[in-house]
Design a protein around this motif. Structure first.
Motif, PDB file in Angstrom:
ATOM      1  N   ASN A 194       6.477  -0.090  -5.050  1.00 59.85           N
ATOM      2  CA  ASN A 194       5.963   0.092  -3.605  1.00 59.85           C
ATOM      3  C   ASN A 194       6.470   1.471  -2.988  1.00 59.85           C
ATOM      4  O   ASN A 194       7.733   1.767  -3.108  1.00 59.85           O
ATOM      5  CB  ASN A 194       6.215  -1.018  -2.620  1.00 59.85           C
ATOM      6  CG  ASN A 194       5.528  -2.194  -3.011  1.00 59.85           C
ATOM      7  OD1 ASN A 194       4.333  -2.156  -3.603  1.00 59.85           O
ATOM      8  ND2 ASN A 194       5.969  -3.298  -2.679  1.00 59.85           N
TER       9      ASN A 194
ATOM     10  N   ALA B 294       5.666   2.031   9.645  1.00 59.84           N
ATOM     11  CA  ALA B 294       5.524   2.589   8.315  1.00 59.84           C
ATOM     12  C   ALA B 294       4.351   1.861   7.709  1.00 59.84           C
ATOM     13  O   ALA B 294       3.833   0.785   8.314  1.00 59.84           O
ATOM     14  CB  ALA B 294       6.914   2.138   7.776  1.00 59.84           C
ATOM     15  N   THR B 295       4.028   2.707   6.619  1.00 56.57           N
ATOM     16  CA  THR B 295       3.110   1.987   5.946  1.00 56.57           C
ATOM     17  C   THR B 295       3.246   2.254   4.526  1.00 56.57           C
ATOM     18  O   THR B 295       3.836   3.224   4.091  1.00 56.57           O
ATOM     19  CB  THR B 295       1.652   2.669   6.170  1.00 56.57           C
ATOM     20  OG1 THR B 295       0.528   2.081   5.430  1.00 56.57           O
ATOM     21  CG2 THR B 295       1.765   4.317   5.760  1.00 56.57           C
ATOM     22  N   SER B 296       2.526   1.372   3.460  1.00 53.90           N
ATOM     23  CA  SER B 296       3.032   1.177   1.783  1.00 53.90           C
ATOM     24  C   SER B 296       1.798   1.445   1.151  1.00 53.90           C
ATOM     25  O   SER B 296       0.779   1.227   1.453  1.00 53.90           O
ATOM     26  CB  SER B 296       3.891   0.099   1.495  1.00 53.90           C
ATOM     27  OG  SER B 296       4.885  -0.056   2.504  1.00 53.90           O
TER      28      SER B 296
ATOM     29  N   THR C 186       6.798   3.747   0.211  1.00 54.25           N
ATOM     30  CA  THR C 186       6.534   3.379   1.863  1.00 54.25           C
ATOM     31  C   THR C 186       6.686   4.810   2.687  1.00 54.25           C
ATOM     32  O   THR C 186       7.810   5.504   2.300  1.00 54.25           O
ATOM     33  CB  THR C 186       7.464   2.393   2.412  1.00 54.25           C
ATOM     34  OG1 THR C 186       7.340   1.115   1.725  1.00 54.25           O
ATOM     35  CG2 THR C 186       7.401   2.326   3.965  1.00 54.25           C
TER      36      THR C 186
ATOM     37  N   CYS D 251       0.940  11.270   3.349  1.00 53.41           N
ATOM     38  CA  CYS D 251       0.984  10.335   4.467  1.00 53.41           C
ATOM     39  C   CYS D 251       0.581  11.242   5.482  1.00 53.41           C
ATOM     40  O   CYS D 251       1.252  12.354   6.095  1.00 53.41           O
ATOM     41  CB  CYS D 251       2.353   9.758   4.581  1.00 53.41           C
ATOM     42  SG  CYS D 251       2.639   8.788   6.058  1.00 53.41           S
TER      43      CYS D 251
ATOM     44  N   GLY E 127       7.592   6.182   6.460  1.00 53.95           N
ATOM     45  CA  GLY E 127       8.162   5.743   7.555  1.00 53.95           C
ATOM     46  C   GLY E 127       8.476   6.754   8.403  1.00 53.95           C
ATOM     47  O   GLY E 127       9.726   7.180   8.554  1.00 53.95           O
TER      48      GLY E 127
END
Length: 322
Positions: free
Chosen positions: A265, A275-277, A267, A209, A269
């Motif tokens: 999923n 946040a993105t998943s 995620t 991430c 955050g």
């Protein structure tokens, strides 16, 4: 007795004697006029030659002295040391992110009785003078600490619209200014890799991430599997956070010996960004293309069912009202 008349005796050169007397008298008269002229000049104030020489000598001495002082670097150092000047150590280019309090520093030496003002160059709005704030917005304030030469401007919860040039101005004559450019960034979050992600049973899940446009790393990054936070699941996984390059932070999620129960999923955050998943699927003897095709067919089938349901809901009430 006979008397003789007395007459002046005529000298042979009697004709030249009046001329001699005239020359003598003219000489005396000229001498008198010369004395009067010299006396008049002295009375009117014309200095004697020795005084003229002394004045010229004094002027030449002063001129040489001023020339030597102007050529002496110590003279200008003395002038500069008694006039307001800026300390060049504060940064002229500051980058921050949305919501993070920032300070624009301005250090002034030899301020004396002069004042320091902050001006927003975008609209020439006066923000502060000395320790007083001149804008009806609580996010801006003068943050000078008594006894220091720093006159910072504090901006709380900066927004993208706060980006621009700010002027620190000293009320000297002439005025002097120190300019600071503020850059406000909005952090963005992205999980690298293709979407969705397909893995085989028994292999590892490695997610990266990236939080970009983040001058300061986020205070924390929470990872979720579906709706459950997994930061403290250390039996088979590990989460790390480190500072990247060019205003970026990187958080990684590693899960070893992945099982079908790990599908779903994931995620990322961060504390300073949205946040993105990403979805993770497991392969059971099928290739990703087949799974994607089945998923497309399933989505299409679901879409057809929804359309039929919508049509029924629209037509059935109309049929009842007939």
């Amino acid at each position: 007795m006979s008397y003789r008349e007395s007459r002046p005796t005529v000298v042979a050169n009697g004709k030249g004697r009046p001329w001699a007397l005239c020359v003598t008298n003219v000489g005396k008269i000229a001498g008198v006029f010369l004395c009067l002229f010299a006396l008049n000049k002295y009375v009117e104030g014309d200095p004697p030659q020795d005084e003229l020489f002394q004045r010229d000598f004094n002027w030449q001495f002063r001129r040489k002295r001023m020339t030597s002082l102007s050529n002496n670097s110590n003279y200008w150092l003395l002038v500069q040391s008694t006039s307001p000047s800026f300390d060049p150590s504060p940064s002229k280019n500051i980058t921050t992110q949305i919501g993070q309090t920032v300070y624009l520093h301005c250090m002034v030496n030899n301020l004396g009785d002069k004042t320091v003002s902050w001006i927003r160059r975008r609209d020439l709005h006066l923000l502060s003078v000395g320790t007083e704030t001149y804008i009806n917005e609580e996010r801006f304030s003068a943050a000078h600490v008594e006894g220091t030469n720093d006159w910072p401007l504090q901006i709380k919860y900066p927004q993208l619209t706060d980006t621009g040039l700010y002027e620190c101005q000293v009320s000297s004559d002439p005025k002097i200014s120190f300019f600071v450019k503020l850059n406000v960034l909005e952090p963005k979050t992205e999980i690298l890799g293709t979407r969705p992600l397909y893995v085989k049973t028994g292999t590892s899940i490695n997610l990266t991430c990236v939080i970009s446009d983040s001058p300061e790393p986020p205070i924390f990054v929470f990872w979720y599997h579906n709706d459950r936070m997994i930061n403290y699941d250390t039996d088979r996984g590990k989460i790390s956070l480190q500072k990247g390059e060019e205003d970026a932070a990187i958080s990684t999620l590693y899960i070893k010996d992945a099982q079908p129960t790990d599908s779903g999923n994931y995620t990322c955050g961060p504390s300073n960004s949205d946040a993105t998943s990403i979805s993770v699927f497991f392969l059971n003897g099928e290739n990703p293309a087949a799974i994607q095709r089945d998923a497309s067919v399933s989505r299409a089938s679901s879409g057809d069912h929804l359309k039929i349901l919508e049509f029924f809901l629209l037509v059935f009430p109309w049929y009842l009202l007939r």
